[in-house]
Structures are given as C-alpha cells and as structure tokens.
Design a protein around this motif. Structure first.
Motif, short mmCIF file in Angstrom:
data_model
loop_
_atom_site.label_atom_id
_atom_site.label_comp_id
_atom_site.label_asym_id
_atom_site.label_seq_id
_atom_site.Cartn_x
_atom_site.Cartn_y
_atom_site.Cartn_z
N VAL A 29 2.30 1.33 -10.50
CA VAL A 29 0.46 1.32 -10.47
C VAL A 29 -0.02 3.48 -9.49
CG1 VAL A 29 -1.60 -0.13 -10.04
CG2 VAL A 29 0.31 -1.47 -11.17
N GLY A 30 0.29 2.88 -8.83
CA GLY A 30 0.54 4.22 -7.80
C GLY A 30 0.87 5.23 -8.86
N SER A 74 -5.04 5.66 -4.58
CA SER A 74 -3.86 4.64 -3.67
C SER A 74 -3.93 5.70 -1.90
CB SER A 74 -2.66 5.71 -4.74
OG SER A 74 -1.83 5.20 -5.56
N PRO A 133 3.73 -2.46 -7.89
CA PRO A 133 2.77 -1.66 -7.29
C PRO A 133 3.42 0.11 -7.34
CG PRO A 133 3.94 -2.43 -5.94
CD PRO A 133 4.41 -3.31 -6.95
N TYR A 188 4.49 1.67 -0.49
CA TYR A 188 4.54 2.07 -2.52
C TYR A 188 3.16 2.51 -3.36
CZ TYR A 188 8.06 -2.01 -0.80
OH TYR A 188 9.25 -2.46 0.38
N MET A 189 2.37 1.52 -3.61
CA MET A 189 1.09 2.89 -4.51
C MET A 189 1.30 4.10 -4.24
SD MET A 189 -1.68 -0.57 -4.99
CE MET A 189 -2.22 0.76 -5.93
N SER A 244 0.66 -1.29 0.24
CA SER A 244 0.07 0.06 0.10
C SER A 244 0.83 1.03 0.06
CB SER A 244 -0.86 0.06 1.29
OG SER A 244 -1.74 -1.10 1.19
#
Length: 626
Positions: free
Chosen positions: A526-527, A535, A523, A231-232, A229
């Motif tokens: 994607v964030g 996020s 991740p 990292y996103m 989470s």
C-alpha cells in the motif's frame, strides 16, 4: 479475560434482564452509524485505510447515555456501538470498489451509478455478512474464548466496563473531533496554509519528498503504530526514491506503454500515476493473495468448527438469553431471497453463475474475515486483498461465460463490492459479538442491531459517494480512491487484455521478496501504491506512538497514555472526515471559493502548525487522569 469457556461468567448474568434493545440505543446507534460511515468513507477514499469505530462509538454512547440522559445500562451502550460500528464497515466495503463505477461514468462508458444501485450493493453485502457470521458465533466466539483474542472486541468491552470514566473519555474524543474539524477547515477550506508540502530533487530526477500535514493521517499512523507506519513509509521510499529515479534515468526520452509522453517530460507525480500505480497494484494484489494462502490452514479449521457447531446446535433449543441467535431457518430464507435478488435485479448485471459466486465466495470470505480479526484485529484485516482475489476470479469467470465488455466489468465490480462489504461486516460483527459475550449481551439483539446499522449506513453511503465525486472527482488529488482505481485497472486489464503486465509482475515480484524477508506485505505494498506524502504524514503519527511506548515509567500508566491517544486520534480522524464531507457540500454548492483567504502562508508555516498538532497529541497522552 483468560477464562476457560466452560467457566466463563459474563458481566451481566444470563438470568438478569436489563435495558438493551431500546429506542434510545437505536436512535443514537443509527446516528453514529451515519456519522462514522461518512467520516470513514472520506478517510478511505483519501488515504486508502479506515479505522474501527467500535471504541469511539462506545465512548460517545457512554457520554450521551450516562451524562446527558442520566441512564445507566451497559448493554444499551453495547448495542449503540454495535449499530454505530456497522457504518464504518459498510463504508470500508463500499469505497474499495464502487468508485470504479463513477470513474467509468466519467469516461462515458456507463451511466453514473444511482443511489439505489449503491444502496443495494451495500445493503445486500451487509445483510449477507451478518447472516454468514451468525452460525460462526458458537465456534469462534464461545468455543474459542481464551484462544482467539479479538483485540478490538475485548478492548471495547474493557472500555464499557470502565463506564464510570465515560465522561472524561468522551471529552477526549470530542476534543480531537473539534480540533481536526477546525484544522481541516482552515487548511483545505479557507486555504490559509497548504495541507501538502513537497520538494522535487533536481539532481536526482524522478524523486520527490513531501508530507501531507493533516490530522487524519497523524491519527491513522498513531492507531496503526510505528511498525505498520514504517512499513508503509518503506514502500513509499522504494517507489519514490528507487523505482521512479530508475525509470527517469533509463527511460530518458523514450515513450513506454502505458505512457503517451516521453519519460523525460514527466514530473514525479506523472511518473507515479503512469507507471508506479501499476507496480503498486501488482504488489497489493500479490500481498492480498499471499495473506489468503498463508491463512488457508486457519480457514479449513474454521470451516470444520463452524459445520460441527451448526450440526451440534441445530436441534438444541437455547433458553438462556446469552445463547440466543437468530434462527437458522430465518437466515436461510434471507440468504435465498438475496441470492435470487442478485440474479434478477437490474442493479446487479450478473448471471445465475454470478449470483452463486457471490454467495459461495461471500461465506468463504466471511469465515476468513471473522477468524482473522479474532487473531490480528480489524485494522489488519486484508479486506481489499480478499476483494482483489474475488475480482480477478469473478472477471475471469464472467469473461469465460460470455459476459464481456462493459457489462462484464460492471458485473465484476458489483460482485467485488458485495464481497468486500460481506468481509468487512463479518469482521466487525464478530468483534461486536465478542464484546457482547464478555458483557452478557443477547446475541440475537446484537445481530438485529447490526442489520439496522447496515440499513442506516447503506442508505446514507450513496449520498456521501455521489457528493464527494461531484465535489472533487475520484482519482483526483483530493480523493484519489486508491483501492477503487486499482481494481478498475485490474478489471479493465483482464477483460480487455490490455494490462501492462510487465509493470504488474514487477510489483508481484517485489511483494514476493518482501514476504521472503518476513516483512508484512500489505502495508508495504500500500505504501508503494500511495503517494509518498501520505505515508510520511502517517509515519508522523507513528513516531508519536513510538516515543510514548518507550517512555520510562509504570506500564499501567503507559497503557493509559496510549489509550488516551487512541481516543484523541479517533476524534481527529472523525473530525477531518466530517469536515471533508462539509467542504464537499460547499464545493457542490459553488460557495467554496468565497471562503478562501486572500493570504496564504508559506510551506514552513504548514510544517510548524503540523508539529504543534503532533505536540498536542503527545500532551493529551501524557496528561494525568484527575
């Protein structure tokens, strides 16, 4: 579970016959495949991520079979979760690619894809995924037992072995499901309070802070954990608080491709949609390719093991029930028939070369997927990264062989869609076979069950995709379909030579820097690609998990608390997904406006309600078992 494979004895001995492939297990499994397929389709199109459905399916199955039907067969429960989890995997593969076809139809380039087209892509990919996994079972599940952990498969076996707890655990899932469904209906159906809150910083042009206060996001964050989470969130912070303000500062009144308006006139959301999505797409594509390169030694080793295992077992007649797989001649006939169908059916506008690409890349990525989920679990399986690599190669090959324009683009998405489903199903199937290996299930029956789950969810996924598109339209704020829109951009850019390569390469270089810093690229990428508010909502669930894992106390009780949270958040995700599908039905039926509340609460009310939801998650986790 750490036994040597030669000494390992399954829970149900090979010489014992118990109910397994029954009408009860088939019907409940098919129902769960459709439900979790629909819920995960909505979740993936909104958030860009899906969850493993094996454990929730197993828990619900135990609740129904043990408590309602008063039956007791652990292998029936196992077959239910095998069939039910196939729905989630088919949905994951389909939603990462097929919405691109709807986007082209909206632009008038092609006709809207039919139910039959969607069914064929999902079904062909799913059946090939099962067929490719069967010969790998001996090498990955049996010979590597005790080496490859298969996290979800082992955890699912533990849940089924603790079957006497099925009632309370099923209740936890259903509680989450009901709360999330009601929450989603009040927020996005009745619109009593906004499901997204945010604020533009006037003195820091281009930046925007916000959070989507929805149960599914908190659930995803809790299941992924605080690290993923964070990292996103870090990727979102880079996009929304560094890159976008820099574009606003240096761009000023300039109009820069692919934008058509002056940068100073663009709101933060427009800046993100015009420029950041391309940078994020470059980072995600690079992350997918980096993950494949890093796993290349693993891939080679797995191929060698698989080939050796197939040669060794080719002429051996397996009499033990726990060693019986679907026969190789049957599998080869199915694979050959599907290859010819891909070439000849008009639903797949591909040449013989395209059909060959599907089979070769399909087996390659089925092997990669099966091995990777054995090491890192299904939730971290870079299925979209594999699809990106396939799309790029397929588009270049189709263009080089003369299949260009719209036909080539649709062909690339069809190939990518099949490969995506193959990788998702192969990973899911390997986890299910691991569960069956520990419990003493019959592999052949599980493989047949997986195919039945693929068939059921392939039939339903087309209706779900068409329904969601008609309700809100892909690429909208309600269902942004992040992976599919990114793959559409890549295919169009390669085929028409009009990608903003400078933006793509910025994303690629960011991904390389992140990899050098030893931060998981996907991740983070994607964030970067998703709105910051998504996020932030996911991070909220990760924070609850972080607090739980650092509580003082007995390790066994802490693990039980975390596990209760996983069941509850699985229910939250399923509940919001199903209510999302129901709201789509209401929108298509033109009755959604009639249920809207005349009063709307302010943003602060949304934040308070979301905090109460997070508190309920924490309370459920620390609640002592009776």
């Amino acid at each position: 579970m750490e036994h040597n494979k030669n000494e390992f004895k399954p829970y149900i001995p090979a010489d014992r016959i118990v109910p397994e492939f029954t009408v009860t297990s088939l019907l409940i499994g098919i129902l769960l495949a459709v439900i979790f397929g629909a819920a995960n389709a909505y979740l993936g199109l909104r958030v860009g991520m899906t969850i493993s459905a094996s454990i929730p399916a197993a828990v619900i199955s135990m609740g129904i079979i043990r408590l309602i039907l008063r039956k007791d067969s652990i292998l029936e429960n196992n077959l239910v979760q095998t069939i039910g989890s196939a729905g989630e995997s088919v949905a994951a593969g389909a939603i990462f690619t097929l919405p691109a076809l709807f986007l082209w139809a909206e632009e008038g380039k092609i006709d809207t894809p039919s139910i039959l087209t969607i069914f064929l892509v999902a079904f062909v990919g799913g059946i090939l995924g099962v067929c490719f996994m069967v010969p790998l079972r001996q090498a990955l599940i049996v010979e590597e037992h005790g080496t490859l952990p298969f996290p979800e498969g082992t955890a699912c076996a533990e849940v089924l072995l603790a079957g006497e707890e099925g009632g309370s655990k099923a209740g936890t899932v259903f509680t989450g499901l009901g709360i999330a469904a009601l929450y989603k209906f009040v927020a996005d159906g009745v619109k009593l309070f906004p499901s997204e809150i945010g604020y533009d910083f006037k003195g820091y042009a281009g930046s925007h802070i916000g959070i989507q206060v929805l149960p599914a996001l908190a659930g995803v964050g809790y299941i992924c954990g605080p690290k993923i989470s964070s990292y996103m969130l870090a990727g979102g912070t880079l996009s929304w608080f560094v890159l976008m303000p820099m574009i606003a500062l240096f761009g000023a009144d300039a109009t820069i491709f692919p934008g058509t308006k002056a940068i100073s006139s663009l709101a933060p959301g427009d800046l993100w949609g015009t420029y950041i999505k391309y940078i994020g797409a470059g980072a995600v594509a690079a992350g997918g390719i980096i993950s494949l390169i890093k796993s290349f030694p693993l891939i080679i080793r797995t191929f060698k093991q698989a080939m050796s295992s197939m040669r060794k077992n080719h002429n051996v007649t397996k009499t033990l029930r726990t060693e019986q797989d679907l026969s190789m001649p049957v599998l080869l006939v199915i694979i050959l028939a599907i290859t010819i169908a891909i070439w000849l059916l008009p639903a797949f506008p591909v040449s013989p070369i395209g059909a060959l690409i599907v089979v070769v890349f399909g087996f390659f990525f089925a092997t990669v997927s099966s091995r990777m989920v054995g090491l890192i679990g299904s939730s971290n399986n870079p299925v979209s990264g594999m699809a990106i690599a396939t799309l790029i190669i397929a588009t270049l090959l189709l263009k080089a062989t003369g299949t260009t324009g719209t036909t080539g683009m649709v062909g690339s998405i069809a190939i990518g869609g099949i490969i995506c489903v193959i990788a998702a199903i192969a990973g899911d199937c390997s986890q299910d076979l691991k569960t069956g290996f520990i419990l003493g299930a019959t592999p052949k029956k599980q493989q047949l069950g997986e195919m039945i789950g693929v068939l059921a969810s392939s039939i339903s996924i087309g209706y779900v995709l068409i329904l969601l598109n008609e309700a809100w339209g892909y690429g909208s704020a309600d269902i942004p379909a992040p992976q599919a829109t990114m793959m559409k951009m890549l295919v169009e850019g390669i085929m028409n030579a009009e990608l903003p390569w400078a933006l793509i390469l910025i994303g690629v270089c960011v991904a390389i820097v992140v990899e050098i810093l030893q931060i998981p690229v996907l991740p983070f990428a994607v964030g970067m690609y998703l709105p910051f508010s998504l996020s932030a909502g996911i991070m909220a669930g990760g924070v609850v998990r972080f607090i739980l894992e650092r509580r003082k106390g007995d390790e066994k009780e802490k693990k039980a608390a975390v596990d209760r949270g996983i069941l509850y958040t699985s229910g939250l995700i399923a509940g919001e997904g199903l209510m999302g599908v129901i709201l789509a039905v209401l929108a298509v039926a033109k009755v959604s406006d009639k249920i809207v509340s005349p009063v709307a609460l302010p943003q602060i009310a949304s934040l308070i309600i979301f905090l109460v939801l997070l508190l309920s998650l924490y309370r459920i986790c620390i609640k002592k078992e009776k």
